[in-house]
Design a protein around this motif. Structure first.
Motif, PDB file in Angstrom:
ATOM      1  N   PHE A 296      43.917  74.661   0.420  1.00  0.00           N
ATOM      2  CA  PHE A 296      44.750  73.491   0.670  1.00  0.00           C
ATOM      3  C   PHE A 296      43.946  72.459   1.440  1.00  0.00           C
ATOM      4  O   PHE A 296      42.997  72.774   2.144  1.00  0.00           O
ATOM      5  N   GLN A 297      44.334  71.206   1.280  1.00  0.00           N
ATOM      6  CA  GLN A 297      43.610  70.072   1.848  1.00  0.00           C
ATOM      7  C   GLN A 297      44.262  69.586   3.140  1.00  0.00           C
ATOM      8  O   GLN A 297      45.412  69.894   3.424  1.00  0.00           O
ATOM      9  N   TRP A 298      43.516  68.791   3.867  1.00  0.00           N
ATOM     10  CA  TRP A 298      43.996  68.134   5.071  1.00  0.00           C
ATOM     11  C   TRP A 298      45.170  67.231   4.726  1.00  0.00           C
ATOM     12  O   TRP A 298      45.193  66.606   3.674  1.00  0.00           O
ATOM     13  N   ARG A 299      46.162  67.182   5.595  1.00  0.00           N
ATOM     14  CA  ARG A 299      47.294  66.269   5.441  1.00  0.00           C
ATOM     15  C   ARG A 299      47.452  65.474   6.724  1.00  0.00           C
ATOM     16  O   ARG A 299      47.115  65.949   7.800  1.00  0.00           O
ATOM     17  N   ARG A 300      47.988  64.291   6.613  1.00  0.00           N
ATOM     18  CA  ARG A 300      48.138  63.426   7.775  1.00  0.00           C
ATOM     19  C   ARG A 300      48.979  64.081   8.868  1.00  0.00           C
ATOM     20  O   ARG A 300      48.697  63.923  10.050  1.00  0.00           O
ATOM     21  N   LYS A 301      50.005  64.850   8.482  1.00  0.00           N
ATOM     22  CA  LYS A 301      50.858  65.488   9.485  1.00  0.00           C
ATOM     23  C   LYS A 301      50.106  66.543  10.292  1.00  0.00           C
ATOM     24  O   LYS A 301      50.540  66.924  11.364  1.00  0.00           O
ATOM     25  N   TRP A 302      48.956  67.003   9.786  1.00  0.00           N
ATOM     26  CA  TRP A 302      48.130  67.993  10.488  1.00  0.00           C
ATOM     27  C   TRP A 302      46.964  67.345  11.231  1.00  0.00           C
ATOM     28  O   TRP A 302      46.059  68.035  11.712  1.00  0.00           O
ATOM     29  N   ALA A 303      46.960  66.042  11.359  1.00  0.00           N
ATOM     30  CA  ALA A 303      45.827  65.325  11.952  1.00  0.00           C
ATOM     31  C   ALA A 303      45.501  65.812  13.357  1.00  0.00           C
ATOM     32  O   ALA A 303      44.334  65.962  13.704  1.00  0.00           O
TER      33      ALA A 303
ATOM     34  N   GLU B 111      36.568  70.309   5.457  1.00  0.00           N
ATOM     35  CA  GLU B 111      36.540  71.241   4.334  1.00  0.00           C
ATOM     36  C   GLU B 111      37.953  71.733   4.062  1.00  0.00           C
ATOM     37  O   GLU B 111      38.749  71.879   4.989  1.00  0.00           O
ATOM     38  N   PRO B 112      38.284  72.024   2.806  1.00  0.00           N
ATOM     39  CA  PRO B 112      39.590  72.617   2.527  1.00  0.00           C
ATOM     40  C   PRO B 112      39.680  73.992   3.172  1.00  0.00           C
ATOM     41  O   PRO B 112      38.676  74.671   3.359  1.00  0.00           O
ATOM     42  N   LYS B 113      40.886  74.391   3.528  1.00  0.00           N
ATOM     43  CA  LYS B 113      41.115  75.710   4.111  1.00  0.00           C
ATOM     44  C   LYS B 113      41.781  76.601   3.078  1.00  0.00           C
ATOM     45  O   LYS B 113      42.287  76.125   2.071  1.00  0.00           O
TER      46      LYS B 113
END
Length: 56
Positions: free
Chosen positions: A17-24, A6-8
């Protein structure tokens, strides 16, 4: 491709804001949408500041 998350909402600017690869690896700990919001987060009161505000 992002996982099913889910977006945070940023706790500083209240924008989604959405998930990003750097936050995996740390998506569960992410609180801020950007470095700018992280830097401008409210300061936590320190022990020395608390001592100064206590009435004697």
């Amino acid at each position: 491709m992002s996982p099913n998350t889910e977006p945070k909402v940023c706790c500083v600017c209240n924008r989604p804001f959405q998930w990003r690869r750097k936050w995996a690896k740390c998506w569960n700990e992410v609180k801020y949408c950007s470095e700018r919001c992280r830097r401008s987060r409210p300061a936590k009161p320190t022990e020395s500041k608390l001592e100064k505000t206590e009435p004697r």
